[in-house]
Structure formats: C-alpha cells, structure tokens
Design a protein around this motif. Structure first.
Motif, PDB file in Angstrom:
ATOM      1  N   LEU A  22     -46.871  62.862  -5.792  1.00 40.13           N
ATOM      2  CA  LEU A  22     -47.226  62.526  -7.171  1.00 40.13           C
ATOM      3  C   LEU A  22     -48.443  63.306  -7.658  1.00 40.13           C
ATOM      4  CD1 LEU A  22     -46.625  58.669  -7.266  1.00 40.13           C
ATOM      5  CD2 LEU A  22     -45.263  60.462  -8.326  1.00 40.13           C
ATOM      6  N   ASP A  23     -49.602  63.026  -7.094  1.00 42.90           N
ATOM      7  CA  ASP A  23     -50.855  63.592  -7.600  1.00 42.90           C
ATOM      8  C   ASP A  23     -50.952  65.090  -7.341  1.00 42.90           C
ATOM      9  OD1 ASP A  23     -52.184  61.110  -8.557  1.00 42.90           O
ATOM     10  OD2 ASP A  23     -51.901  60.536  -6.464  1.00 42.90           O
ATOM     11  N   GLY A  24     -51.188  65.830  -8.414  1.00 43.45           N
ATOM     12  CA  GLY A  24     -51.357  67.273  -8.302  1.00 43.45           C
ATOM     13  C   GLY A  24     -50.065  68.061  -8.243  1.00 43.45           C
ATOM     14  N   THR A  25     -48.939  67.367  -8.260  1.00 48.01           N
ATOM     15  CA  THR A  25     -47.651  68.070  -8.249  1.00 48.01           C
ATOM     16  C   THR A  25     -46.730  67.513  -9.333  1.00 48.01           C
ATOM     17  OG1 THR A  25     -46.942  66.616  -6.451  1.00 48.01           O
ATOM     18  CG2 THR A  25     -47.705  68.786  -5.820  1.00 48.01           C
ATOM     19  N   THR A  26     -46.163  66.339  -9.121  1.00 47.01           N
ATOM     20  CA  THR A  26     -45.244  65.754 -10.091  1.00 47.01           C
ATOM     21  C   THR A  26     -45.977  65.271 -11.343  1.00 47.01           C
ATOM     22  OG1 THR A  26     -43.761  65.085  -8.308  1.00 47.01           O
ATOM     23  CG2 THR A  26     -43.455  63.992 -10.410  1.00 47.01           C
ATOM     24  N   LEU A  27     -47.205  64.809 -11.169  1.00 49.88           N
ATOM     25  CA  LEU A  27     -47.975  64.286 -12.300  1.00 49.88           C
ATOM     26  C   LEU A  27     -48.868  65.358 -12.916  1.00 49.88           C
ATOM     27  CD1 LEU A  27     -49.153  60.833 -10.879  1.00 49.88           C
ATOM     28  CD2 LEU A  27     -47.123  61.340 -12.255  1.00 49.88           C
ATOM     29  N   LEU A  28     -49.011  65.269 -14.217  1.00 54.16           N
ATOM     30  CA  LEU A  28     -49.950  66.127 -14.932  1.00 54.16           C
ATOM     31  C   LEU A  28     -51.378  65.615 -14.695  1.00 54.16           C
ATOM     32  CD1 LEU A  28     -47.983  66.286 -18.304  1.00 54.16           C
ATOM     33  CD2 LEU A  28     -48.126  68.096 -16.575  1.00 54.16           C
ATOM     34  N   ASN A  29     -52.365  66.333 -15.192  1.00 60.09           N
ATOM     35  CA  ASN A  29     -53.762  65.921 -15.037  1.00 60.09           C
ATOM     36  C   ASN A  29     -54.056  64.567 -15.672  1.00 60.09           C
ATOM     37  OD1 ASN A  29     -54.440  68.203 -13.580  1.00 60.09           O
ATOM     38  ND2 ASN A  29     -55.114  69.333 -15.386  1.00 60.09           N
ATOM     39  N   SER A  71     -43.184  60.477  -2.198  1.00 54.34           N
ATOM     40  CA  SER A  71     -43.897  60.481  -0.926  1.00 54.34           C
ATOM     41  C   SER A  71     -45.374  60.677  -1.264  1.00 54.34           C
ATOM     42  CB  SER A  71     -43.382  61.616  -0.042  1.00 54.34           C
ATOM     43  OG  SER A  71     -44.049  61.613   1.188  1.00 54.34           O
ATOM     44  N   THR A  72     -46.153  59.613  -1.123  1.00 53.74           N
ATOM     45  CA  THR A  72     -47.505  59.623  -1.670  1.00 53.74           C
ATOM     46  C   THR A  72     -48.452  58.753  -0.862  1.00 53.74           C
ATOM     47  OG1 THR A  72     -48.793  59.170  -3.665  1.00 53.74           O
ATOM     48  CG2 THR A  72     -46.897  57.754  -3.269  1.00 53.74           C
ATOM     49  N   GLY A  73     -49.707  59.005  -1.006  1.00 54.05           N
ATOM     50  CA  GLY A  73     -50.738  58.166  -0.400  1.00 54.05           C
ATOM     51  C   GLY A  73     -51.078  56.970  -1.267  1.00 54.05           C
ATOM     52  N   ARG A  74     -50.475  56.884  -2.441  1.00 53.57           N
ATOM     53  CA  ARG A  74     -50.708  55.736  -3.327  1.00 53.57           C
ATOM     54  C   ARG A  74     -50.070  54.480  -2.749  1.00 53.57           C
ATOM     55  NH1 ARG A  74     -50.801  56.610  -9.340  1.00 53.57           N
ATOM     56  NH2 ARG A  74     -51.720  58.661  -9.654  1.00 53.57           N
ATOM     57  N   GLY A  75     -50.567  53.346  -3.179  1.00 53.22           N
ATOM     58  CA  GLY A  75     -49.946  52.074  -2.817  1.00 53.22           C
ATOM     59  C   GLY A  75     -48.676  51.856  -3.620  1.00 53.22           C
ATOM     60  N   VAL A  76     -47.877  50.903  -3.199  1.00 52.63           N
ATOM     61  CA  VAL A  76     -46.580  50.647  -3.828  1.00 52.63           C
ATOM     62  C   VAL A  76     -46.677  50.352  -5.328  1.00 52.63           C
ATOM     63  CG1 VAL A  76     -44.574  49.125  -3.818  1.00 52.63           C
ATOM     64  CG2 VAL A  76     -45.530  49.968  -1.677  1.00 52.63           C
ATOM     65  N   PRO A  77     -47.590  49.493  -5.785  1.00 51.59           N
ATOM     66  CA  PRO A  77     -47.644  49.237  -7.229  1.00 51.59           C
ATOM     67  C   PRO A  77     -47.897  50.509  -8.048  1.00 51.59           C
ATOM     68  CG  PRO A  77     -48.917  47.591  -6.053  1.00 51.59           C
ATOM     69  CD  PRO A  77     -48.545  48.653  -5.053  1.00 51.59           C
ATOM     70  N   SER A 114     -34.730  52.999  -6.672  1.00 53.27           N
ATOM     71  CA  SER A 114     -35.764  53.950  -6.310  1.00 53.27           C
ATOM     72  C   SER A 114     -36.294  53.650  -4.916  1.00 53.27           C
ATOM     73  CB  SER A 114     -36.902  53.871  -7.320  1.00 53.27           C
ATOM     74  OG  SER A 114     -37.365  52.541  -7.401  1.00 53.27           O
ATOM     75  N   THR A 115     -36.882  54.646  -4.333  1.00 53.56           N
ATOM     76  CA  THR A 115     -37.487  54.514  -3.021  1.00 53.56           C
ATOM     77  C   THR A 115     -38.798  55.272  -3.029  1.00 53.56           C
ATOM     78  OG1 THR A 115     -35.328  54.412  -1.968  1.00 53.56           O
ATOM     79  CG2 THR A 115     -37.173  54.914  -0.546  1.00 53.56           C
ATOM     80  N   SER A 116     -39.783  54.705  -2.379  1.00 57.82           N
ATOM     81  CA  SER A 116     -41.062  55.383  -2.237  1.00 57.82           C
ATOM     82  C   SER A 116     -41.509  55.309  -0.792  1.00 57.82           C
ATOM     83  CB  SER A 116     -42.138  54.741  -3.115  1.00 57.82           C
ATOM     84  OG  SER A 116     -41.822  54.902  -4.469  1.00 57.82           O
ATOM     85  N   ILE A 117     -42.022  56.404  -0.305  1.00 54.67           N
ATOM     86  CA  ILE A 117     -42.696  56.408   0.982  1.00 54.67           C
ATOM     87  C   ILE A 117     -44.171  56.384   0.608  1.00 54.67           C
ATOM     88  CG2 ILE A 117     -43.089  57.625   3.149  1.00 54.67           C
ATOM     89  CD1 ILE A 117     -40.361  59.022   2.605  1.00 54.67           C
ATOM     90  N   ALA A 118     -44.741  55.203   0.682  1.00 58.51           N
ATOM     91  CA  ALA A 118     -46.069  55.000   0.126  1.00 58.51           C
ATOM     92  C   ALA A 118     -47.118  54.930   1.228  1.00 58.51           C
ATOM     93  CB  ALA A 118     -46.069  53.730  -0.719  1.00 58.51           C
ATOM     94  N   LYS A 119     -48.256  54.465   0.851  1.00 60.16           N
ATOM     95  CA  LYS A 119     -49.414  54.342   1.726  1.00 60.16           C
ATOM     96  C   LYS A 119     -49.003  53.809   3.095  1.00 60.16           C
ATOM     97  CE  LYS A 119     -54.119  52.905   0.949  1.00 60.16           C
ATOM     98  NZ  LYS A 119     -54.990  52.157   0.053  1.00 60.16           N
ATOM     99  N   TRP A 120     -49.522  54.406   4.136  1.00 57.88           N
ATOM    100  CA  TRP A 120     -49.252  54.070   5.534  1.00 57.88           C
ATOM    101  C   TRP A 120     -47.825  54.417   5.947  1.00 57.88           C
ATOM    102  CZ3 TRP A 120     -51.283  49.647   2.722  1.00 57.88           C
ATOM    103  CH2 TRP A 120     -52.670  49.617   2.715  1.00 57.88           C
ATOM    104  N   GLY A 121     -47.116  55.215   5.148  1.00 54.63           N
ATOM    105  CA  GLY A 121     -45.789  55.677   5.526  1.00 54.63           C
ATOM    106  C   GLY A 121     -44.703  54.633   5.429  1.00 54.63           C
ATOM    107  N   ARG A 122     -44.943  53.555   4.697  1.00 51.24           N
ATOM    108  CA  ARG A 122     -43.929  52.507   4.576  1.00 51.24           C
ATOM    109  C   ARG A 122     -42.815  52.964   3.650  1.00 51.24           C
ATOM    110  NH1 ARG A 122     -47.387  47.523   2.695  1.00 51.24           N
ATOM    111  NH2 ARG A 122     -47.954  49.138   1.218  1.00 51.24           N
ATOM    112  N   ASP A 123     -41.590  52.647   3.991  1.00 45.63           N
ATOM    113  CA  ASP A 123     -40.446  52.906   3.117  1.00 45.63           C
ATOM    114  C   ASP A 123     -40.254  51.676   2.243  1.00 45.63           C
ATOM    115  OD1 ASP A 123     -38.764  54.243   5.934  1.00 45.63           O
ATOM    116  OD2 ASP A 123     -39.745  55.370   4.349  1.00 45.63           O
ATOM    117  N   MET A 124     -40.156  51.894   0.950  1.00 45.13           N
ATOM    118  CA  MET A 124     -39.994  50.774   0.032  1.00 45.13           C
ATOM    119  C   MET A 124     -38.720  50.964  -0.775  1.00 45.13           C
ATOM    120  SD  MET A 124     -42.770  49.351   0.971  1.00 45.13           S
ATOM    121  CE  MET A 124     -42.884  47.977  -0.127  1.00 45.13           C
ATOM    122  N   ASP A 125     -37.898  49.912  -0.856  1.00 39.43           N
ATOM    123  CA  ASP A 125     -36.679  50.027  -1.649  1.00 39.43           C
ATOM    124  C   ASP A 125     -36.944  49.557  -3.077  1.00 39.43           C
ATOM    125  OD1 ASP A 125     -36.672  47.262  -1.662  1.00 39.43           O
ATOM    126  OD2 ASP A 125     -34.843  47.058  -0.493  1.00 39.43           O
TER     127      ASP A 125
END
Length: 85
Positions: free
Chosen positions: A11-18, A43-49, A63-74
């Motif tokens: 997300l940050d610095g790639t998919t998201l704008l400034n 795939s981000t270091g952000r938390g799920v919310p 949607s799926t996110s691989i968020a903080k601590w490498g957790r897979d979220m559905d």
C-alpha cells in the motif's frame, strides 16, 4: 484465463498516492484484475482496519489482506490460513 492467479500489492509508497488515496487509474486496474478472476491481496505492515478501508473504497466485497504480523485475513476479517500456488 490468465496465467497469473494472484496479485499482491503493497500500500504505502506504491499503490497509494502521497495523500493516502488510490488513484482512479489504479482503482480501475485493480477492479479489472478482480473481474478477470485473479486474487488480489494487500500485503502491508498496516493493521487490518487500515486495509479494510481501501477494499471498501474500491467497492470490492471479497478481499484478502496479508496484514501486520503476516496474518491472512479474509473478507469477513477473521484470521485464516491459505496457501496459494
């Protein structure tokens, strides 16, 4: 059918704008990839919310996110374990 089955996006610095928004072009590209049947994950270091809000902005309910601590979220935002090959 595409030879690709999964697209993982930071997300940050790639998919998201400034301004922490997703550009219209990027949004349309992600939506087209989903329509093509390719699994898209953040795939981000952000938390799920902080990933859920971007799925909502994209208007994508599954949607799926691989968020903080490498957790897979559905899409129900519960921790799951999936392996994609």
């Amino acid at each position: 059918m595409s030879k690709y089955r999964l697209l993982a996006l930071d997300l940050d610095g790639t998919t998201l704008l400034n301004n922490h928004e997703i550009s219209r072009n990027t949004s349309l590209a992600i939506q087209n990839v989903v329509k093509a049947g390719i699994i898209v994950v953040f795939s981000t270091g952000r938390g799920v919310p902080n990933t859920k809000i971007y799925w909502e902005k994209l208007g994508i309910s599954i949607s799926t996110s691989i968020a903080k601590w490498g957790r897979d979220m559905d899409g129900a935002w519960k921790t799951i374990g999936k392996t994609f090959y």
